[in-house]
Design a protein around this motif. Structure first.
Motif, PDB file in Angstrom:
ATOM      1  N   LEU A 124       3.595  -4.593  23.728  1.00 55.66           N
ATOM      2  CA  LEU A 124       2.980  -3.785  22.675  1.00 55.66           C
ATOM      3  C   LEU A 124       1.510  -4.161  22.493  1.00 55.66           C
ATOM      4  O   LEU A 124       0.649  -3.275  22.342  1.00 55.66           O
ATOM      5  N   ALA A 125       1.202  -5.444  22.512  1.00 57.98           N
ATOM      6  CA  ALA A 125      -0.190  -5.879  22.373  1.00 57.98           C
ATOM      7  C   ALA A 125      -1.041  -5.401  23.546  1.00 57.98           C
ATOM      8  O   ALA A 125      -2.202  -5.002  23.375  1.00 57.98           O
ATOM      9  N   ARG A 126      -0.465  -5.428  24.740  1.00 62.60           N
ATOM     10  CA  ARG A 126      -1.198  -4.981  25.926  1.00 62.60           C
ATOM     11  C   ARG A 126      -1.443  -3.472  25.911  1.00 62.60           C
ATOM     12  O   ARG A 126      -2.536  -3.005  26.218  1.00 62.60           O
ATOM     13  N   ASP A 127      -0.432  -2.699  25.518  1.00 58.84           N
ATOM     14  CA  ASP A 127      -0.528  -1.244  25.607  1.00 58.84           C
ATOM     15  C   ASP A 127      -1.229  -0.609  24.411  1.00 58.84           C
ATOM     16  O   ASP A 127      -1.851   0.452  24.552  1.00 58.84           O
ATOM     17  N   VAL A 128      -1.107  -1.217  23.227  1.00 56.78           N
ATOM     18  CA  VAL A 128      -1.631  -0.585  22.008  1.00 56.78           C
ATOM     19  C   VAL A 128      -2.737  -1.409  21.369  1.00 56.78           C
ATOM     20  O   VAL A 128      -3.766  -0.872  20.956  1.00 56.78           O
ATOM     21  N   GLY A 129      -2.537  -2.715  21.269  1.00 55.40           N
ATOM     22  CA  GLY A 129      -3.553  -3.564  20.649  1.00 55.40           C
ATOM     23  C   GLY A 129      -2.916  -4.776  20.003  1.00 55.40           C
ATOM     24  O   GLY A 129      -1.690  -4.869  19.875  1.00 55.40           O
ATOM     25  N   PRO A 130      -3.740  -5.737  19.594  1.00 57.91           N
ATOM     26  CA  PRO A 130      -3.222  -6.968  18.993  1.00 57.91           C
ATOM     27  C   PRO A 130      -2.351  -6.687  17.770  1.00 57.91           C
ATOM     28  O   PRO A 130      -2.626  -5.761  16.996  1.00 57.91           O
ATOM     29  N   LEU A 131      -1.314  -7.515  17.587  1.00 56.82           N
ATOM     30  CA  LEU A 131      -0.395  -7.332  16.474  1.00 56.82           C
ATOM     31  C   LEU A 131      -0.868  -8.115  15.251  1.00 56.82           C
ATOM     32  O   LEU A 131      -1.404  -9.223  15.384  1.00 56.82           O
ATOM     33  N   ARG A 132      -0.672  -7.503  14.088  1.00 51.80           N
ATOM     34  CA  ARG A 132      -0.994  -8.160  12.816  1.00 51.80           C
ATOM     35  C   ARG A 132       0.038  -7.762  11.776  1.00 51.80           C
ATOM     36  O   ARG A 132       0.376  -6.577  11.664  1.00 51.80           O
ATOM     37  N   LEU A 133       0.518  -8.734  11.038  1.00 47.73           N
ATOM     38  CA  LEU A 133       1.458  -8.453   9.954  1.00 47.73           C
ATOM     39  C   LEU A 133       0.744  -8.585   8.615  1.00 47.73           C
ATOM     40  O   LEU A 133       0.120  -9.606   8.334  1.00 47.73           O
ATOM     41  N   ASP A 134       0.849  -7.544   7.802  1.00 47.83           N
ATOM     42  CA  ASP A 134       0.424  -7.611   6.409  1.00 47.83           C
ATOM     43  C   ASP A 134       1.699  -7.751   5.579  1.00 47.83           C
ATOM     44  O   ASP A 134       2.467  -6.790   5.445  1.00 47.83           O
ATOM     45  N   PHE A 135       1.922  -8.947   5.036  1.00 47.90           N
ATOM     46  CA  PHE A 135       3.181  -9.214   4.342  1.00 47.90           C
ATOM     47  C   PHE A 135       3.370  -8.275   3.161  1.00 47.90           C
ATOM     48  O   PHE A 135       4.488  -7.831   2.889  1.00 47.90           O
ATOM     49  N   HIS A 136       2.307  -7.985   2.446  1.00 48.21           N
ATOM     50  CA  HIS A 136       2.422  -7.049   1.325  1.00 48.21           C
ATOM     51  C   HIS A 136       1.160  -6.216   1.230  1.00 48.21           C
ATOM     52  O   HIS A 136       0.062  -6.755   1.075  1.00 48.21           O
ATOM     53  N   THR A 137       1.335  -4.908   1.329  1.00 48.94           N
ATOM     54  CA  THR A 137       0.228  -3.970   1.227  1.00 48.94           C
ATOM     55  C   THR A 137       0.600  -2.893   0.210  1.00 48.94           C
ATOM     56  O   THR A 137       1.293  -1.930   0.545  1.00 48.94           O
ATOM     57  N   PRO A 138       0.168  -3.004  -1.051  1.00 48.70           N
ATOM     58  CA  PRO A 138       0.568  -2.032  -2.082  1.00 48.70           C
ATOM     59  C   PRO A 138      -0.233  -0.736  -1.986  1.00 48.70           C
ATOM     60  O   PRO A 138      -0.944  -0.349  -2.916  1.00 48.70           O
ATOM     61  N   ASP A 139      -0.093  -0.065  -0.866  1.00 47.07           N
ATOM     62  CA  ASP A 139      -0.843   1.162  -0.587  1.00 47.07           C
ATOM     63  C   ASP A 139       0.092   2.361  -0.731  1.00 47.07           C
ATOM     64  O   ASP A 139       1.007   2.532   0.085  1.00 47.07           O
ATOM     65  N   PRO A 140      -0.099   3.227  -1.743  1.00 45.53           N
ATOM     66  CA  PRO A 140       0.801   4.379  -1.933  1.00 45.53           C
ATOM     67  C   PRO A 140       0.857   5.295  -0.717  1.00 45.53           C
ATOM     68  O   PRO A 140       1.905   5.886  -0.425  1.00 45.53           O
ATOM     69  N   ALA A 141      -0.263   5.430  -0.005  1.00 42.93           N
ATOM     70  CA  ALA A 141      -0.259   6.305   1.171  1.00 42.93           C
ATOM     71  C   ALA A 141       0.650   5.747   2.261  1.00 42.93           C
ATOM     72  O   ALA A 141       1.387   6.501   2.921  1.00 42.93           O
ATOM     73  N   LEU A 142       0.625   4.428   2.463  1.00 38.01           N
ATOM     74  CA  LEU A 142       1.517   3.827   3.449  1.00 38.01           C
ATOM     75  C   LEU A 142       2.973   3.930   3.004  1.00 38.01           C
ATOM     76  O   LEU A 142       3.866   4.136   3.835  1.00 38.01           O
ATOM     77  N   LEU A 143       3.215   3.812   1.703  1.00 36.13           N
ATOM     78  CA  LEU A 143       4.585   3.984   1.205  1.00 36.13           C
ATOM     79  C   LEU A 143       5.078   5.397   1.487  1.00 36.13           C
ATOM     80  O   LEU A 143       6.228   5.591   1.902  1.00 36.13           O
ATOM     81  N   ASP A 144       4.217   6.390   1.320  1.00 40.67           N
ATOM     82  CA  ASP A 144       4.606   7.769   1.633  1.00 40.67           C
ATOM     83  C   ASP A 144       4.944   7.916   3.112  1.00 40.67           C
ATOM     84  O   ASP A 144       5.901   8.615   3.480  1.00 40.67           O
ATOM     85  N   THR A 145       4.156   7.274   3.971  1.00 37.82           N
ATOM     86  CA  THR A 145       4.428   7.336   5.411  1.00 37.82           C
ATOM     87  C   THR A 145       5.786   6.704   5.731  1.00 37.82           C
ATOM     88  O   THR A 145       6.587   7.265   6.497  1.00 37.82           O
ATOM     89  N   LEU A 146       6.040   5.543   5.154  1.00 33.97           N
ATOM     90  CA  LEU A 146       7.328   4.891   5.365  1.00 33.97           C
ATOM     91  C   LEU A 146       8.476   5.791   4.930  1.00 33.97           C
ATOM     92  O   LEU A 146       9.496   5.908   5.636  1.00 33.97           O
ATOM     93  N   CYS A 147       8.325   6.447   3.782  1.00 30.66           N
ATOM     94  CA  CYS A 147       9.389   7.322   3.280  1.00 30.66           C
ATOM     95  C   CYS A 147       9.639   8.485   4.234  1.00 30.66           C
ATOM     96  O   CYS A 147      10.794   8.889   4.444  1.00 30.66           O
ATOM     97  N   ARG A 148       8.587   9.030   4.824  1.00 26.69           N
ATOM     98  CA  ARG A 148       8.772  10.112   5.803  1.00 26.69           C
ATOM     99  C   ARG A 148       9.530   9.610   7.027  1.00 26.69           C
ATOM    100  O   ARG A 148      10.442  10.279   7.519  1.00 26.69           O
TER     101      ARG A 148
END
Length: 355
Positions: free
Chosen positions: A164-188
């Protein structure tokens, strides 16, 4: 023992402090689904929500969150989406479940994720079944958790991470991101996954989404909605909405972008989430009741949850038992015939779209 039934929003500051102390005293009660914040969030959306406060002498000894429906039918608060249920109580407390039901105005109380240690509910002479709830154990730290994993699982995950890192890019985990737009994406993402499997989709309902948004980033050590995001090259590839307490991260809605399915992004997300959780002192990542490929791969132990009911000798309880029996019969019949099952899946999808 005295029992006072309240609406969740009637809990006092003293109640909240006593409730939190009881959860801290017993890891089996530390699950955020048993926290007062969860009960209050549900109570603002469901008029049936109640909390029974148990007192003995001059002190509070327990809290019992539940929903009261027609004919005295009782269910855990948040029925249908609550992954841990039971009575939150002082260590060593014994209680009479039938007396508790009577005081709450209930003829019968059903449960399907009863926490460990709730023995009185299981010994009322009514049938119940036990199921495994897989967990990722982190008490010894992240390295100790990895040592308990099967080498094949860890080796495959590391290979996928490199791809995944080779094909798309380096991996990063955000343990908590209180972003309503990202929550909407997850729900979809999650809604599409649930519908494709013919499962009920609570994320299609506005009142339920309101609960998720209310709990997200809640400033509480007992129950705080946490949105964990795994990115590759800056692009979200997998996300997890869970509820977090001091000791437990209860995963609730994990999902991934299907464009990256070949990289097993869900497993990568959970492995990195376990590392971040251990750094924050979390002891268990609770994967929830049931089996699946990713749970079997990631778990290092199983908790035991129970499904069943406890009922008094009343007409309402008899009707409740008959309803449970007919529901189980219908469920068995649906699963026995593939044609019927496909028709039900289509109907469930149609209802969700209408909602």
């Amino acid at each position: 023992m005295d029992v006072t039934v309240l609406r969740p929003d009637e809990l006092t500051a003293a109640d909240l402090a006593a409730w939190a102390a009881m959860q801290r005293a017993d890891l089996r009660l530390a699950n955020p689904f048993l926290a007062p914040e969860f009960a209050m969030a549900v109570g603002r959306r469901r008029a049936t929500a109640r909390v029974a406060r148990l007192t003995a002498g001059a002190g509070t000894v327990g809290f019992f969150p539940f929903e009261r429906h027609a004919l005295g039918s009782g269910k855990p608060i948040g029925w249908g989406f609550c992954d841990c249920q039971g009575l939150v109580h002082r260590p060593g407390l014994d209680w009479d479940p039938l007396e508790l039901l009577r005081a709450c105005g209930l003829a019968l109380w059903e449960y399907d994720h009863l926490a460990e240690g709730q023995t009185p509910f299981e010994t009322g002479g009514t049938p119940h079944t036990r199921a495994a709830s897989p967990v990722m154990e982190l008490a010894g730290g992240h390295h100790a958790y990895l040592e308990r994993l099967r080498p094949k699982v860890l080796r495959a995950a590391r290979n996928q991470e490199r791809r995944l890192a080779r094909d798309v890019g380096p991996l990063r985990l955000d343990f908590h991101t209180p972003d309503p737009a990202l929550l909407d994406t997850l729900c979809r993402w999650k809604s599409a996954q649930l519908r494709s499997r013919g499962q009920r989709d609570p994320l299609s309902q506005d009142w339920f989404l309101a609960i998720l948004r209310e709990l997200l980033d809640l400033p509480s050590e007992s129950c705080s909605g946490t949105l964990t995001v795994l990115r590759a090259g800056g692009t979200p590839v997998a996300m997890l909405y869970g509820l977090r307490s001091r000791e437990v991260y209860a995963t609730w809605f994990p999902a991934y972008d299907v464009r990256f399915a070949k990289y097993s992004p869900g497993i990568l997300l959970h492995l990195k989430c376990a590392e971040a959780s251990a750094e924050r002192g979390i002891i268990h990542v609770d994967l929830g009741k049931g089996t699946s490929r990713y749970k079997d791969a990631l778990k290092t132990a199983d908790l035991t949850v129970t499904e069943g009911y406890v009922g008094r000798r009343t007409p309402g309880a008899v009707l409740g038992r008959l309803r449970r029996a007919s529901s189980r019969t219908a469920h068995t019949a649906i699963n026995a015939d593939p044609r019927v099952h496909r028709a039900v899946v289509r109907a469930v999808g149609a209802v969700d779209r209408l909602r």
